[in-house]
Every structure is written in C-alpha cells, then in structure tokens.
Design an enzyme around this catalytic site. Structure first.
Site, PDB file in Angstrom:
ATOM      1  N   PHE A  57      -5.337 109.729 -23.729  1.00  8.95           N
ATOM      2  CA  PHE A  57      -6.774 109.690 -24.282  1.00  8.95           C
ATOM      3  C   PHE A  57      -6.550 109.747 -25.931  1.00  8.95           C
ATOM      4  O   PHE A  57      -7.315 109.150 -26.797  1.00  8.95           O
ATOM      5  CB  PHE A  57      -8.000 110.599 -23.972  1.00  8.95           C
ATOM      6  CG  PHE A  57      -9.286 110.222 -24.226  1.00  8.95           C
ATOM      7  CD1 PHE A  57      -9.707 109.408 -23.458  1.00  8.95           C
ATOM      8  CD2 PHE A  57      -9.709 110.651 -25.295  1.00  8.95           C
ATOM      9  CE1 PHE A  57     -11.117 108.914 -23.661  1.00  8.95           C
ATOM     10  CE2 PHE A  57     -10.840 110.564 -25.548  1.00  8.95           C
ATOM     11  CZ  PHE A  57     -11.824 109.704 -24.650  1.00  8.95           C
ATOM     12  N   GLY A  79       2.707 106.118 -21.751  1.00  6.74           N
ATOM     13  CA  GLY A  79       1.788 107.177 -21.239  1.00  6.74           C
ATOM     14  C   GLY A  79       1.911 107.001 -19.640  1.00  6.74           C
ATOM     15  O   GLY A  79       2.350 106.100 -19.105  1.00  6.74           O
ATOM     16  N   ALA A  80       1.363 107.972 -18.878  1.00  9.09           N
ATOM     17  CA  ALA A  80       1.161 107.995 -17.508  1.00  9.09           C
ATOM     18  C   ALA A  80       0.085 108.544 -16.942  1.00  9.09           C
ATOM     19  O   ALA A  80      -0.208 109.839 -17.254  1.00  9.09           O
ATOM     20  CB  ALA A  80       2.566 108.518 -16.642  1.00  9.09           C
ATOM     21  N   ILE A  81      -0.854 107.660 -16.416  1.00 11.42           N
ATOM     22  CA  ILE A  81      -2.060 108.246 -15.896  1.00 11.42           C
ATOM     23  C   ILE A  81      -2.178 107.818 -14.217  1.00 11.42           C
ATOM     24  O   ILE A  81      -2.158 106.936 -13.808  1.00 11.42           O
ATOM     25  CB  ILE A  81      -3.392 107.442 -16.584  1.00 11.42           C
ATOM     26  CG1 ILE A  81      -3.246 107.564 -18.142  1.00 11.42           C
ATOM     27  CG2 ILE A  81      -4.794 107.978 -15.824  1.00 11.42           C
ATOM     28  CD1 ILE A  81      -4.203 106.610 -18.615  1.00 11.42           C
ATOM     29  N   ILE A  82      -2.383 109.091 -13.533  1.00 12.29           N
ATOM     30  CA  ILE A  82      -2.175 109.207 -12.071  1.00 12.29           C
ATOM     31  C   ILE A  82      -3.479 109.622 -11.469  1.00 12.29           C
ATOM     32  O   ILE A  82      -3.990 110.672 -11.826  1.00 12.29           O
ATOM     33  CB  ILE A  82      -0.918 110.047 -11.715  1.00 12.29           C
ATOM     34  CG1 ILE A  82       0.264 109.606 -12.392  1.00 12.29           C
ATOM     35  CG2 ILE A  82      -0.796 109.951 -10.243  1.00 12.29           C
ATOM     36  CD1 ILE A  82       1.416 110.526 -12.205  1.00 12.29           C
ATOM     37  N   HIS A  88     -12.019 111.255 -13.153  1.00 20.35           N
ATOM     38  CA  HIS A  88     -11.328 111.208 -14.659  1.00 20.35           C
ATOM     39  C   HIS A  88     -10.361 110.165 -15.054  1.00 20.35           C
ATOM     40  O   HIS A  88     -10.333 109.826 -16.085  1.00 20.35           O
ATOM     41  CB  HIS A  88     -10.530 112.832 -14.538  1.00 20.35           C
ATOM     42  CG  HIS A  88     -10.064 113.149 -15.995  1.00 20.35           C
ATOM     43  ND1 HIS A  88      -8.726 112.947 -16.094  1.00 20.35           N
ATOM     44  CD2 HIS A  88     -10.644 113.394 -17.072  1.00 20.35           C
ATOM     45  CE1 HIS A  88      -8.407 113.429 -17.408  1.00 20.35           C
ATOM     46  NE2 HIS A  88      -9.618 113.554 -17.956  1.00 20.35           N
TER      47      HIS A  88
END
EC number: 2.5.1.78
Length: 172
Positions: A57, A79-82, A88
């Site tokens: 973010f 980045g890494a968004i899991i 969220h």
C-alpha cells in the site's frame, strides 16, 4: 501503417526500485530476479536505488517521490499480496495497482507493476522464481521496453510536423 514497439536493448537506463518488506521472503526473490535481469541487460546495479517500504500500500507514494526526482527513466514496484480470510487483500491489491497507475500517468514515466497478487503462498513462491518464472525479471523487461517505447514516441512528439510541436491539439 507505422508501428512502434519497445525494444529490449537499453543498457544506460536509470531505474529505481520500490519494494515491500511485507512477505519479504517472496519479495527478496523478486528483487534478486530483477537485479539479475538488469545485469543481464548491461544495467549496473552497483548504485541502483532500492527503497524498502512496509507494505504494498505504501509503494505508490515512494514511487511518486522517486519519479518526481527526475533521476529515473522508470520505476519498478515489487511486492507480494497474498489473499487471507478478510477483504483486506482486495483493498490493498486494487489500491496499490491504482496508485501505481496514477503515478505513471501523472508523472508521464513508466512505473511498472511488479506486485504479485496470489491466493496462496505457494503461488507467490512459484511466481517469484522458486519453481519457475520470476515476475521480478519480467518487471525489468517491461521497464526496459517501456523506456524505449516512450523514447520513440517522445521523438515523434517533438517532430516539427506533429500537432504537439506546432502547439495544436488534435482533441478539441
């Protein structure tokens, strides 16, 4: 018909990287892939600026600050968004993508979205080069191609017969 295509042949590109510390095991793999790919294209990584931010973010703000410095031809965002059990993931993924896009359009500079958005840690590991491709490498290729393409189009824009060079607009 005149086509414009970015080429992967820039060795003097000035590139900055913004990377998330969240899911650092994965993002370090993305960074390693990016650095290897930059070297492969002859771009030195010795003094390459790499800005670590707390999470995905926060990437757009630092990408914008780097872009506004005038020191870079492109910014790569990693980045890494899991996905977890709450919404969220959706908020962070969509707003990070929108923020990066906005920086690119506002500053008129390639700002590359190299953020993984996956359902599982295993998918993120695969996409960060543990089992197959590394999206960090792909982000470098995208940056180099976009630098070349924007350079080609800026030359066109400065051509004496272009509407921009003559201070006229095609859109009224």
């Amino acid at each position: 018909m005149k086509e414009y295509k970015g080429k992967l042949n820039i060795s003097k590109a000035r590139i900055g990287i913004v990377i998330s510390r969240f899911n650092e095991t994965i993002t370090k793999n993305l960074l390693e892939g990016s650095l290897d790919e930059l070297e492969r294209y002859g771009i030195s990584t010795q003094n390459l600026p790499v800005a670590w931010v707390p999470g995905a973010f926060e990437i757009p703000l630092i990408a914008k600050q780097m872009a506004l410095s005038g020191e870079f031809d492109a910014i790569i965002c990693l980045g890494a968004i899991i996905r977890g059990t709450t919404p969220h993931f959706d908020y962070v993924a969509s707003q990070s993508a929108a923020g990066i896009l906005n920086v690119s359009l506002e500053i008129n500079l390639p700002v590359v979205f190299g953020i993984l958005t996956t359902d599982t840690v295993e998918q993120a590991m695969e996409r960060s080069g543990v089992k197959m491709g590394n999206k960090g490498r792909e982000a470098v290729q995208t940056a180099i191609e976009m630098i070349d393409l924007t350079d080609q189009l800026s030359l066109l824009r400065n051509h004496p017969h272009s509407s921009t060079a003559n201070n006229t607009s095609v859109c009224k």
